[in-house]
Design a protein around this motif. Structure first.
Motif, PDB file in Angstrom:
ATOM      1  N   GLY A  22     100.821  72.129 -40.633  1.00  0.00           N
ATOM      2  CA  GLY A  22     100.777  72.031 -39.175  1.00  0.00           C
ATOM      3  C   GLY A  22     102.123  71.715 -38.550  1.00  0.00           C
ATOM      4  O   GLY A  22     103.193  71.995 -39.117  1.00  0.00           O
ATOM      5  N   ALA A  23     102.066  71.079 -37.395  1.00  0.00           N
ATOM      6  CA  ALA A  23     103.232  70.903 -36.534  1.00  0.00           C
ATOM      7  C   ALA A  23     104.360  70.083 -37.164  1.00  0.00           C
ATOM      8  O   ALA A  23     105.525  70.268 -36.818  1.00  0.00           O
ATOM      9  CB  ALA A  23     102.794  70.244 -35.219  1.00  0.00           C
ATOM     10  N   PHE A  49      96.623  80.186 -40.040  1.00  0.00           N
ATOM     11  CA  PHE A  49      95.183  80.084 -40.285  1.00  0.00           C
ATOM     12  C   PHE A  49      94.807  78.879 -41.155  1.00  0.00           C
ATOM     13  O   PHE A  49      93.662  78.441 -41.142  1.00  0.00           O
ATOM     14  CB  PHE A  49      94.670  81.355 -40.983  1.00  0.00           C
ATOM     15  N   ASN A  50      95.756  78.339 -41.922  1.00  0.00           N
ATOM     16  CA  ASN A  50      95.429  77.327 -42.920  1.00  0.00           C
ATOM     17  C   ASN A  50      95.682  75.887 -42.470  1.00  0.00           C
ATOM     18  O   ASN A  50      95.718  74.986 -43.283  1.00  0.00           O
ATOM     19  CB  ASN A  50      96.194  77.600 -44.222  1.00  0.00           C
ATOM     20  N   ILE A  51      95.856  75.662 -41.179  1.00  0.00           N
ATOM     21  CA  ILE A  51      96.082  74.319 -40.660  1.00  0.00           C
ATOM     22  C   ILE A  51      94.889  73.420 -40.997  1.00  0.00           C
ATOM     23  O   ILE A  51      93.725  73.821 -40.821  1.00  0.00           O
ATOM     24  CB  ILE A  51      96.342  74.370 -39.135  1.00  0.00           C
ATOM     25  N   ASN A  52      95.154  72.248 -41.536  1.00  0.00           N
ATOM     26  CA  ASN A  52      94.132  71.255 -41.924  1.00  0.00           C
ATOM     27  C   ASN A  52      93.200  71.727 -43.042  1.00  0.00           C
ATOM     28  O   ASN A  52      92.242  71.022 -43.382  1.00  0.00           O
ATOM     29  CB  ASN A  52      93.263  70.839 -40.717  1.00  0.00           C
ATOM     30  N   ALA A  77      99.916  61.283 -44.894  1.00  0.00           N
ATOM     31  CA  ALA A  77      99.209  62.501 -44.496  1.00  0.00           C
ATOM     32  C   ALA A  77      99.158  62.586 -42.974  1.00  0.00           C
ATOM     33  O   ALA A  77      98.702  61.649 -42.307  1.00  0.00           O
ATOM     34  CB  ALA A  77      97.786  62.515 -45.062  1.00  0.00           C
ATOM     35  N   LEU A  78      99.646  63.682 -42.445  1.00  0.00           N
ATOM     36  CA  LEU A  78      99.528  63.970 -41.013  1.00  0.00           C
ATOM     37  C   LEU A  78      98.353  64.915 -40.824  1.00  0.00           C
ATOM     38  O   LEU A  78      97.872  65.522 -41.782  1.00  0.00           O
ATOM     39  CB  LEU A  78     100.806  64.630 -40.489  1.00  0.00           C
ATOM     40  N   ASP A  79      97.901  65.081 -39.596  1.00  0.00           N
ATOM     41  CA  ASP A  79      96.939  66.149 -39.337  1.00  0.00           C
ATOM     42  C   ASP A  79      97.686  67.305 -38.686  1.00  0.00           C
ATOM     43  O   ASP A  79      98.912  67.273 -38.539  1.00  0.00           O
ATOM     44  CB  ASP A  79      95.768  65.656 -38.476  1.00  0.00           C
ATOM     45  N   GLY A  80      96.964  68.351 -38.338  1.00  0.00           N
ATOM     46  CA  GLY A  80      97.603  69.588 -37.888  1.00  0.00           C
ATOM     47  C   GLY A  80      98.556  69.435 -36.730  1.00  0.00           C
ATOM     48  O   GLY A  80      99.631  70.042 -36.719  1.00  0.00           O
ATOM     49  N   ASP A  81      98.188  68.618 -35.733  1.00  0.00           N
ATOM     50  CA  ASP A  81      99.092  68.444 -34.582  1.00  0.00           C
ATOM     51  C   ASP A  81      99.912  67.158 -34.705  1.00  0.00           C
ATOM     52  O   ASP A  81     100.567  66.743 -33.745  1.00  0.00           O
ATOM     53  CB  ASP A  81      98.327  68.480 -33.255  1.00  0.00           C
ATOM     54  N   ALA A  82      99.871  66.550 -35.886  1.00  0.00           N
ATOM     55  CA  ALA A  82     100.735  65.405 -36.241  1.00  0.00           C
ATOM     56  C   ALA A  82     100.546  64.192 -35.337  1.00  0.00           C
ATOM     57  O   ALA A  82     101.468  63.398 -35.158  1.00  0.00           O
ATOM     58  CB  ALA A  82     102.206  65.831 -36.252  1.00  0.00           C
ATOM     59  N   ASP A  83      99.336  64.015 -34.784  1.00  0.00           N
ATOM     60  CA  ASP A  83      99.112  62.810 -33.975  1.00  0.00           C
ATOM     61  C   ASP A  83      98.291  61.763 -34.717  1.00  0.00           C
ATOM     62  O   ASP A  83      98.022  60.688 -34.194  1.00  0.00           O
ATOM     63  CB  ASP A  83      98.457  63.153 -32.630  1.00  0.00           C
ATOM     64  N   ARG A  84      97.890  62.090 -35.962  1.00  0.00           N
ATOM     65  CA  ARG A  84      97.138  61.143 -36.797  1.00  0.00           C
ATOM     66  C   ARG A  84      97.921  60.822 -38.058  1.00  0.00           C
ATOM     67  O   ARG A  84      98.658  61.658 -38.575  1.00  0.00           O
ATOM     68  CB  ARG A  84      95.784  61.729 -37.208  1.00  0.00           C
ATOM     69  N   LEU A  85      97.706  59.612 -38.566  1.00  0.00           N
ATOM     70  CA  LEU A  85      98.350  59.181 -39.802  1.00  0.00           C
ATOM     71  C   LEU A  85      97.318  58.569 -40.735  1.00  0.00           C
ATOM     72  O   LEU A  85      96.563  57.680 -40.340  1.00  0.00           O
ATOM     73  CB  LEU A  85      99.425  58.121 -39.509  1.00  0.00           C
ATOM     74  N   VAL A  86      97.285  59.068 -41.963  1.00  0.00           N
ATOM     75  CA  VAL A  86      96.523  58.427 -43.031  1.00  0.00           C
ATOM     76  C   VAL A  86      97.502  58.202 -44.175  1.00  0.00           C
ATOM     77  O   VAL A  86      98.291  59.087 -44.511  1.00  0.00           O
ATOM     78  CB  VAL A  86      95.344  59.305 -43.499  1.00  0.00           C
TER      79      VAL A  86
END
Length: 282
Positions: A22-23, A49-52, A77-86
Motif C-alpha cells: 500500500g501507500a 489489486f493486492n493491497i492488504n 505492520a501498516l495497513d493499505g493507507d498507512a494510517d494503522r499500526l500493528v
C-alpha cells in the motif's frame, strides 16, 4: 521523520516492516533505513489489486513469521493507507494495542510532551489500560468507536494523544489523524530509550480477560425498547464486570463485550447475554 528524536538512532536494530502493498511501501522502509536500522521489507510490491491481501496490519501472522525467521528485534505492520499500526515483538507475538498506547502515553508524559493529563481511547479498550494510566497519574477518557470520535474528544479536552486498540493512533502534535509511520517511530524511540526487548517494553500490565461475541440479528431495535435489558446490565455490573452492547454500523449484528477478572464467570455471563439477545432480537 522529524517526529523521531534527533539524539536517537535505530542503529543495531533489525526491523521487519510489512507495507501491506500500500501507500507506505516506499517511505516506510526509507525512513527506517535513514535512521540506521537494518530493514527487512515485505508487502512492498503493489500492483493495484493486492493491497492488504494476506498482509499488513490486517494479517500480522505473516509479519510474525518473518520476524522469527530473520531474528528481528521488532516487526511493524501498516495497513493499505498507512494510517494503522500493528507491531510484533521479537518472540513473534502481536503487541496488544492498548498496552502500546499506554506505554506511549506514559513515555510522552515523562518527556513532558503529554497534554491534558491523559489520553483518549474508545469504549473497546481494556480496563487494564485505565488502571495502568491511573498508576502513573494519568486519566483515560473513552469515546465511541471510530478514530474521528477519538479526535473530537481529544480536541474537546485539550489532549494531544489518543487512539484505538486496533492501531489507529493519533499524535496530534504531528498529525490530526492516525498515522502508522509516525506511531511506529514514536514506539521505536521509546524502545531504544528503554534498552529493553520489545516483549518487555510493551507489556507493562496484565489485561483483564474479555469475551466478545458478534450475534446476527433480525432487527436493530433501540436498546431503550428492549424489555429486561436494564436488569441484565445490573446483573453484569453486580459481578464486577464491564459491558458494552452495540450494533454494528455496517451489518445486521450486535456486538457483545464483557470484561472482568474471572474468566469462568465471564463465560457464564456471556452465555446469559447471548440467550437474552437471541430472545429479544433474533
Amino acid at each position: 521523520k522529524n517526529s523521531f528524536p534527533e539524539d536517537a538512532t535505530l542503529w543495531g536494530k533489525r526491523i521487519v516492516i510489512d507495507c501491506a502493498n500500500g501507500a507506505g511501501y516506499i517511505v516506510g522502509p526509507t525512513i527506517l533505513q535513514e535512521l540506521g536500522a537494518e530493514v527487512v521489507v515485505i508487502g512492498d510490491e503493489p500492483n493495484g489489486f493486492n493491497i492488504n491481501e494476506g498482509c499488513g496490519a490486517m494479517h500480522p501472522e505473516h509479519l510474525a513469521k518473518v520476524v522469527l525467521d530473520k531474528r528481528a528485534d521488532i516487526g511493524i505492520a501498516l495497513d493499505g493507507d498507512a494510517d494503522r499500526l500493528v507491531m510484533v515483538d521479537e518472540k513473534g507475538e502481536v503487541i496488544d494495542g492498548d498496552k502500546l498506547m499506554g506505554v506511549l502515553a506514559v513515555h510522552l508524559n515523562q518527556e513532558g510532551k503529554l497534554k491534558g493529563g491523559g489520553m483518549v481511547a474508545t469504549v473497546m479498550s481494556n480496563q487494564g489500560l485505565d488502571e495502568y494510566l491511573a498508576e502513573n497519574g494519568l486519566k483515560l477518557l473513552r469515546s465511541a468507536v471510530g478514530d474521528k470520535h477519538v479526535v473530537e474528544m481529544m480536541m474537546e479536552h485539550g489532549m494531544n494523544f489518543g487512539g484505538e486498540q486496533s492501531g489507529h493512533i493519533i499524535f496530534a502534535d504531528y498529525a490530526k489523524t492516525g498515522d502508522g509511520l509516525t506511531s511506529a517511530l514514536q514506539a521505536l524511540a521509546y524502545l531504544v530509550k528503554s534498552g529493553k526487548k520489545a516483549s518487555e517494553a510493551f507489556n507493562p500490565y496484565e489485561s483483564y480477560p474479555q469475551q466478545l461475541v458478534n450475534l446476527r440479528v433480525e432487527e436493530k431495535r433501540p436498546f431503550e425498547e428492549i424489555e429486561g435489558l436494564d436488569a441484565l446490565k445490573e446483573r453484569v455490573e453486580a459481578q464486577g464486570m464491564r459491558h458494552l452492547f452495540r450494533y454494528s454500523g455496517t451489518e445486521n449484528k450486535i456486538r457483545l463485550l464483557l470484561e472482568g477478572r474471572d474468566e469462568a464467570a465471564l463465560e457464564s455471563m456471556m452465555e446469559e447475554c447471548v440467550g437474552f439477545f437471541k430472545g429479544a432480537l433474533v
